[in-house]
Design an enzyme around this catalytic site. Structure first.
Site, mmCIF file in Angstrom:
data_model
loop_
_atom_site.group_PDB
_atom_site.id
_atom_site.type_symbol
_atom_site.label_atom_id
_atom_site.label_comp_id
_atom_site.label_asym_id
_atom_site.label_seq_id
_atom_site.Cartn_x
_atom_site.Cartn_y
_atom_site.Cartn_z
ATOM 1 N N SER A 13 0.903 -0.863 0.126
ATOM 2 C CA SER A 13 -0.197 -0.050 -0.237
ATOM 3 C C SER A 13 1.268 1.179 0.223
ATOM 4 O O SER A 13 1.539 1.180 1.325
ATOM 5 C CB SER A 13 -0.920 0.302 1.252
ATOM 6 O OG SER A 13 -1.124 1.060 1.726
ATOM 7 N N HIS A 38 -1.207 -1.192 -4.127
ATOM 8 C CA HIS A 38 -2.203 -0.955 -4.002
ATOM 9 C C HIS A 38 -2.813 1.059 -3.351
ATOM 10 O O HIS A 38 -1.860 0.777 -2.645
ATOM 11 C CB HIS A 38 -2.681 -2.051 -2.290
ATOM 12 C CG HIS A 38 -4.160 -1.550 -1.718
ATOM 13 N ND1 HIS A 38 -4.702 -2.700 -1.920
ATOM 14 C CD2 HIS A 38 -3.917 -0.897 -0.531
ATOM 15 C CE1 HIS A 38 -5.822 -2.389 -1.062
ATOM 16 N NE2 HIS A 38 -5.686 -1.349 -0.341
ATOM 17 N N ASP A 40 -4.718 2.952 -1.497
ATOM 18 C CA ASP A 40 -5.840 4.297 -0.791
ATOM 19 C C ASP A 40 -6.627 5.499 -1.058
ATOM 20 O O ASP A 40 -6.019 6.030 -0.771
ATOM 21 C CB ASP A 40 -5.241 3.453 0.838
ATOM 22 C CG ASP A 40 -4.795 2.239 0.862
ATOM 23 O OD1 ASP A 40 -5.894 0.920 1.134
ATOM 24 O OD2 ASP A 40 -3.532 1.799 1.437
ATOM 25 N N MET A 42 -9.399 7.868 0.498
ATOM 26 C CA MET A 42 -10.127 7.830 1.611
ATOM 27 C C MET A 42 -10.087 9.457 0.869
ATOM 28 O O MET A 42 -9.645 10.458 0.719
ATOM 29 C CB MET A 42 -8.830 8.020 2.863
ATOM 30 C CG MET A 42 -8.304 7.043 2.684
ATOM 31 S SD MET A 42 -7.636 6.997 4.003
ATOM 32 C CE MET A 42 -6.455 5.145 4.416
ATOM 33 N N HIS A 71 -8.250 1.059 -4.093
ATOM 34 C CA HIS A 71 -9.543 0.688 -2.627
ATOM 35 C C HIS A 71 -9.717 1.879 -2.531
ATOM 36 O O HIS A 71 -9.362 2.681 -2.327
ATOM 37 C CB HIS A 71 -8.591 -0.085 -1.550
ATOM 38 C CG HIS A 71 -9.317 -0.134 -0.766
ATOM 39 N ND1 HIS A 71 -8.464 -0.319 1.082
ATOM 40 C CD2 HIS A 71 -10.625 -0.394 0.126
ATOM 41 C CE1 HIS A 71 -9.258 -0.488 1.601
ATOM 42 N NE2 HIS A 71 -11.075 -0.605 1.249
ATOM 43 N N MET A 73 -12.269 3.570 -0.613
ATOM 44 C CA MET A 73 -12.381 4.894 0.925
ATOM 45 C C MET A 73 -13.602 5.308 0.835
ATOM 46 O O MET A 73 -12.875 6.708 1.673
ATOM 47 C CB MET A 73 -11.708 4.435 2.419
ATOM 48 C CG MET A 73 -11.348 2.789 2.783
ATOM 49 S SD MET A 73 -9.716 2.363 2.832
ATOM 50 C CE MET A 73 -8.343 3.430 1.929
ATOM 51 N N MET A 142 -11.089 -6.499 4.920
ATOM 52 C CA MET A 142 -10.573 -5.750 6.384
ATOM 53 C C MET A 142 -10.424 -6.094 7.250
ATOM 54 O O MET A 142 -11.389 -5.949 8.090
ATOM 55 C CB MET A 142 -10.762 -3.678 6.569
ATOM 56 C CG MET A 142 -11.533 -2.706 5.010
ATOM 57 S SD MET A 142 -9.588 -2.935 4.360
ATOM 58 C CE MET A 142 -9.137 -2.088 5.505
ATOM 59 N N ASP A 178 -6.338 -6.452 4.300
ATOM 60 C CA ASP A 178 -5.450 -5.469 4.519
ATOM 61 C C ASP A 178 -5.682 -5.175 5.635
ATOM 62 O O ASP A 178 -7.208 -4.824 5.966
ATOM 63 C CB ASP A 178 -6.692 -3.964 3.082
ATOM 64 C CG ASP A 178 -5.850 -2.885 2.901
ATOM 65 O OD1 ASP A 178 -4.786 -3.132 3.411
ATOM 66 O OD2 ASP A 178 -6.063 -2.544 2.508
HETATM 67 C C1 DX5 Z 1 -6.215 1.372 5.503
HETATM 68 C C2 DX5 Z 1 -5.796 1.032 4.261
HETATM 69 C C3 DX5 Z 1 -4.624 -0.463 4.036
HETATM 70 C C4 DX5 Z 1 -3.679 0.082 5.232
HETATM 71 C C5 DX5 Z 1 -2.730 -0.706 5.450
HETATM 72 O O1 DX5 Z 1 -7.036 2.198 5.520
HETATM 73 O O2 DX5 Z 1 -6.655 0.691 3.350
HETATM 74 O O3 DX5 Z 1 -4.134 -0.684 3.078
HETATM 75 O O4 DX5 Z 1 -2.514 1.297 4.227
HETATM 76 O O5 DX5 Z 1 -1.608 -0.224 5.931
HETATM 77 P P1 DX5 Z 1 -0.539 -0.744 7.064
HETATM 78 O O6 DX5 Z 1 -0.382 -2.322 6.711
HETATM 79 O O7 DX5 Z 1 0.458 -0.425 7.342
HETATM 80 O O8 DX5 Z 1 -2.106 -1.753 8.128
HETATM 81 ZN ZN ZN Z 2 -6.646 -0.608 1.514
#
Ligand code: DX5
Ligand code: ZN
Length: 229
Positions: A13, A38, A40, A42, A71, A73, A142, A178
């Protein structure tokens, strides 16, 4: 152990990368053994943090040929799916909790020629996936509450992963995990049937490409050993 014939894939990620040097960081994890990248996304609404949008995905696209595993969110997700598809995403994953019409989101992603992923947070029961099984290419479990990297793995989710692996049966669906994945937890989830592991802090720990290589290899080998018969 649940039967599982997919090879283990590691998806670092980039949330844990140096955002000021994102192109170089993506090239580094590509060269150091990442299978997928990956991403993320948000929105400060569905989760209490804001990260990146489709323009950043587009800017990163020329830096690697690896799969962009995006991903989302965000809520709502549907109005942004096309932009992420056009930006060069290969897989687009939407939260079942993000809106009332998750099946429609899956249809939309596939109609854009991309692979459709659905994800559930730790508080959501796996039954939310039941009527999506023939409409998805990937299920993401998750193992932290989404929003931040570096959180502790939630162990109750291991049993959920095992049950989802059984629900998937022979369908060609990847089972991704994840949140809080490191060599130790990678072994737990791989033994439960996960085949695709996202890791942020455990990959970028150390901050140099040599560290990334060692970190990715450690996660991969721990997962591989755990699923041996
Ligand atoms: C959390 C994200 C993950 C996160 C994982 O909201 O979706 O992808 O970055 O990070 P680690 O591996 O540090 O938990
Ligand atoms: Zn993620």
């Amino acid at each position: 152990m649940a039967p599982n014939h997919n090879e283990i894939l590691i998806a670092p990620s980039i949330l844990s990368a140096d955002f000021a040097r994102l192109g170089a960081e993506v090239r580094a994890i590509d060269e150091m053994g990442a299978d997928w990248i990956h991403v993320d996304v948000m929105d400060g609404h569905f989760v209490p943090n804001i990260t990146i949008g489709p323009d950043v995905v587009k800017a990163l696209r020329p830096h690697t040929k690896k799969v962009f595993d995006v991903h989302l969110m965000i809520a709502p997700a549907d109005p942004y799916i096309e932009a992420f598809a056009k930006a060069g995403s290969d897989i687009i994953t939407v939260h079942a909790e993000a809106g009332p019409h998750i099946h429609r989101s899956m249809q939309m992603i596939r109609s854009l020629g991309k692979q459709a992923g659905v994800t559930i947070t730790p508080g959501t029961h796996e039954s939310a996936l039941e009527y999506l099984l023939d409409s998805v290419d990937l299920i993401l479990v998750m193992t932290v509450n989404p929003g931040f990297g570096g959180q502790a793995f939630i162990h109750s989710q291991v049993e959920k992963i095992r049950r989802i692996r059984a629900m998937i049966g022979k369908r060609p669906i990847r089972l991704e995990v994840d949140g809080g994945v490191n060599p130790e937890t990678a072994a737990l989830v791989a033994a439960a049937g996960a085949d695709t592991l996202v890791a942020g802090s455990a990959v970028f720990k150390g901050g140099t490409p040599d560290h990334y290589k060692t970190n990715i290899a450690a996660i991969r080998s721990a997962a591989g050993r755990a699923r041996m018969p």
